[in-house]
Each structure stands twice: as C-alpha cells, then as structure tokens.
Design a protein around this motif. Structure first.
Motif, short mmCIF file in Angstrom:
data_model
loop_
_atom_site.label_atom_id
_atom_site.label_comp_id
_atom_site.label_asym_id
_atom_site.label_seq_id
_atom_site.Cartn_x
_atom_site.Cartn_y
_atom_site.Cartn_z
N UNK A 79 0.82 -1.21 0.00
CA UNK A 79 0.00 0.00 0.00
C UNK A 79 0.86 1.26 0.00
N UNK A 80 2.03 1.20 0.63
CA UNK A 80 2.94 2.35 0.62
C UNK A 80 3.44 2.62 -0.80
N UNK A 81 3.83 1.56 -1.50
CA UNK A 81 4.27 1.71 -2.90
C UNK A 81 3.15 2.24 -3.78
N UNK A 82 1.94 1.71 -3.59
CA UNK A 82 0.80 2.16 -4.40
C UNK A 82 0.46 3.62 -4.16
N UNK A 83 0.58 4.08 -2.92
CA UNK A 83 0.32 5.49 -2.63
C UNK A 83 1.36 6.39 -3.29
N UNK A 84 2.62 5.97 -3.24
CA UNK A 84 3.67 6.77 -3.89
C UNK A 84 3.43 6.84 -5.40
N UNK A 85 3.08 5.70 -6.00
CA UNK A 85 2.82 5.69 -7.43
C UNK A 85 1.61 6.54 -7.79
N UNK A 86 0.56 6.46 -6.99
CA UNK A 86 -0.67 7.19 -7.31
C UNK A 86 -0.45 8.70 -7.30
N UNK A 87 0.26 9.19 -6.31
CA UNK A 87 0.42 10.64 -6.18
C UNK A 87 1.64 11.18 -6.93
N UNK A 88 2.53 10.29 -7.39
CA UNK A 88 3.68 10.74 -8.18
C UNK A 88 3.45 10.56 -9.68
N UNK A 89 2.92 9.39 -10.06
CA UNK A 89 2.72 9.09 -11.49
C UNK A 89 1.49 8.22 -11.62
N UNK A 90 0.33 8.87 -11.80
CA UNK A 90 -0.94 8.13 -11.80
C UNK A 90 -1.06 7.21 -13.01
N UNK A 91 -0.43 7.57 -14.13
CA UNK A 91 -0.47 6.71 -15.31
C UNK A 91 0.25 5.40 -15.05
N UNK A 92 1.42 5.47 -14.41
CA UNK A 92 2.15 4.26 -14.06
C UNK A 92 1.37 3.44 -13.03
N UNK A 93 0.70 4.12 -12.10
CA UNK A 93 -0.12 3.42 -11.11
C UNK A 93 -1.21 2.59 -11.78
N UNK A 94 -1.89 3.17 -12.78
CA UNK A 94 -2.96 2.46 -13.47
C UNK A 94 -2.45 1.27 -14.27
N UNK A 95 -1.19 1.33 -14.67
CA UNK A 95 -0.61 0.22 -15.43
C UNK A 95 -0.21 -0.95 -14.55
N UNK A 96 0.23 -0.68 -13.32
CA UNK A 96 0.80 -1.74 -12.48
C UNK A 96 -0.12 -2.15 -11.33
N UNK A 97 -1.22 -1.43 -11.09
CA UNK A 97 -2.03 -1.70 -9.91
C UNK A 97 -2.58 -3.13 -9.89
N UNK A 98 -2.90 -3.68 -11.05
CA UNK A 98 -3.49 -5.02 -11.10
C UNK A 98 -2.48 -6.11 -10.74
N UNK A 99 -1.19 -5.81 -10.85
CA UNK A 99 -0.18 -6.80 -10.47
C UNK A 99 -0.08 -6.97 -8.96
#
Length: 328
Positions: free
Chosen positions: A191-211
């Motif tokens: 969840x810490x990694x997902x929060x960093x991805x969401x608020x830093x690079x939301x496009x990358x978050x949407x690509x990797x969230x399902x993994x």
C-alpha cells in the motif's frame, strides 16, 4: 487533383487526433479530482448536504465509541483492556477517513489506505486478545490437553477439506502467529508503494495496480484463515464470549471498505452524475460511497458494542460473587 489528394490523408489524421484528444480530455475531466480551492468554490447543494450528514454520522460513531470505551475501562482487567480498546477504535477511525474523503476528495486514496490498514492492524491485535482470554498460548495448550483442531474453516473451507486435524503445539501456534502478522508488513509495504505511485505518477499506477492485487488477496486470505482457526480453538474454552461475532465485525472492515468500495466504484460508472470539472462524476461517486460507509460504520459500531459486552458481563458476575462471599 494530386495536390488535394495529398492533403486529404493529412486532414483526416488531424481530425482523428483531435477527436482522440477530446475523448481523453473528457475522460480526464470525469476522473480528475479537484483541488481544495476548486472544490469549495464550486460547492453544490448535494455536496453541502453530504458534508453535513457525514459530519453528524462521524460524531455519532465517536459517541458510540466513547460509550463503549467507558464500559471497557470500568469492567475489564488490564491485559484485556488495551487490545479491546484498539479493536473498538477501528470503526471511528474508518469513519474519520470517510469524512476526510468527503471534505477533501483528492485525499481519497490515502483515506482508502487508512481503511485497509484498519484490518491489517486489527488482525494481529484480535489474535492477541483471543489468547489473552485464555491467559496465554501455553495456557491454552495445557487447558485443552493437546486436543486436535480442524483446519477446514472459511475462507479455505473448500480447498482444505482433505487436510488432517492438527494438534496445536508451540511451533504450530508460532506458524499461525506469523500467518496473521504478515498482513501489516506485507500489505503495508504494498500500500505504501501504491500510494507513492498514485500521487507521483498516476499513469504508471494504473498500469501496475493489477499486479499487486493477487499478493494483497493472498495475504488477506492467509490472515483471515489463521484467525478463523484461532477463533474456533478459543471458542471451545470461552464459548460465551461471542468470539465469532467479534470476528465477523472485523471481517466487515474488509467486506464494506474494500470489496464493497471496489464493486460500487465500477457499478456507479453506469449512472451519470455530476457535471463538468471540478464537480464531476468522480466526486459525486466517491461522496455517495463514503456516505454509505459512514452509515454502515455506525451500525457496525453498535454491533461491536454488543459483541464486546459479553466478557465484561462475565467479569462483573465474577466480581459480584466475590463480594457476596466476602460479606458472608
């Protein structure tokens, strides 16, 4: 003629790119969260009412929590007091997180993470409380005389039918403890990694969230399975403590704040709500979901108050008996 033929493909390409840009802009306008200033400058009557209702529900939940804690402090011994207060405090914290999401829509992912963390924290604390009901793990082994325990409990009751019954030993109880304690470390890191991805690079978050989803699901299933086995073990000795009801209240955190949230988040996309940015469809959708969670948390808090009353009543009866004996 040749000149016009040369320009036709270029014009068509430009039109297609413009259409795609418009679609992307419309999608971004529907999904983008407004800033705090934009949110309150464009406030609607629906959102004003939602903020008022959310505030009242949060205050009600905190009031229920305060009443429950006052009863626990009067009637519980110190070993049981700390874990019990932590368990009943999960639900007002979730209510506060839902209220903050209504007040500041851009903070929704952090608040959703807080709701998720409540189950990760509640699992190890609840296991600690279960064994404190029987004093300790070693005392449980002595009281049960190494009685075998079934492993086919939810959520693994179907796939674990063939597993034999297990005699609880110190080593096996240690494995059970690790199955629960892996949740805050494993899921907390994800969840810490997902929060960093969401608020830093939301496009990358949407690509990797399902993994990340399979790892989170496996962690929750392992922890819930171990807790269910432990509840079944302790219920044999403390059957009047409503342990299954307490476990169900803890499971409601995952069902209402995680599963229900994800299902409604997709289902409400089929209903057109809100307008253009900043008060768009996403703002209305999240407001409705969080108001529903706030209502449910009030009901769950009342259920928790009832569930954690039973051991208190047992201890009150024991104190009253001791007083009667001393008087005689």
């Amino acid at each position: 003629m040749n000149a016009t033929e040369d320009y036709l493909p270029t014009d068509t390409t430009e039109e297609i790119s413009q259409v795609l840009d418009l679609k992307n802009n419309n999608t971004m306008n529907l999904r983008t969260h407004p800033t705090v200033a934009e949110y309150y400058e464009n406030m609607t009557a629906f959102l004003s009412l939602a903020i008022f209702v959310a505030s009242m529900l949060t205050i009600l939940n905190i009031a229920i929590f305060s009443t429950t804690v006052s009863r626990l402090r009067r009637h519980l011994s110190k070993p049981l007091l700390g874990p019990s207060i932590i368990m009943v405090s999960l639900y007002p914290i979730i209510s506060v997180a839902a209220l903050v999401t209504v007040l500041v829509p851009y903070s929704w992912f952090i608040c959703h993470t807080v709701m998720h963390v409540m189950f990760m924290v509640g699992g190890p604390v609840f296991r600690t409380l279960l064994f404190r009901y029987v004093i300790s793990e070693q005392n449980y082994v002595k009281e049960t005389s190494m009685e075998a325990v079934q492993l086919n409990t939810p959520p693994c009751c179907c796939c674990c039918v063939c597993l034999p019954m297990v005699i609880p030993t110190k080593a096996k109880l240690c494995i059970s403890r690790y199955m629960v304690w892996q949740m805050p470390f494993w899921q907390g890191s994800i969840m810490l990694v997902m929060n960093i991805l969401y608020y830093r690079d939301i496009q990358l978050y949407r690509q990797v969230m399902y993994f990340f989803i399979p790892f989170i699901v496996c962690s929750i299933v392992l922890g819930a399975w171990s807790l269910q086995i432990t509840v079944r073990m302790i219920t044999k000795l403390r059957g009047d403590y409503q342990l299954r009801k307490k476990m169900f209240c803890l499971q409601l955190v995952v069902m209402l704040c995680k599963l229900q949230y994800l299902v409604l988040y997709d289902q409400l996309d089929g209903i057109k709500m809100g307008g253009e940015y900043p008060i768009n469809h996403t703002v209305y959708k999240q407001t409705i979901i969080n108001i529903l969670i706030l209502v449910e948390m009030v009901l769950v808090s009342m259920m928790v108050q009832s569930a954690y009353r039973t051991p208190i009543q047992v201890q009150i009866d024991e104190v009253n008996k001791e007083k009667e004996i001393t008087r005689i």
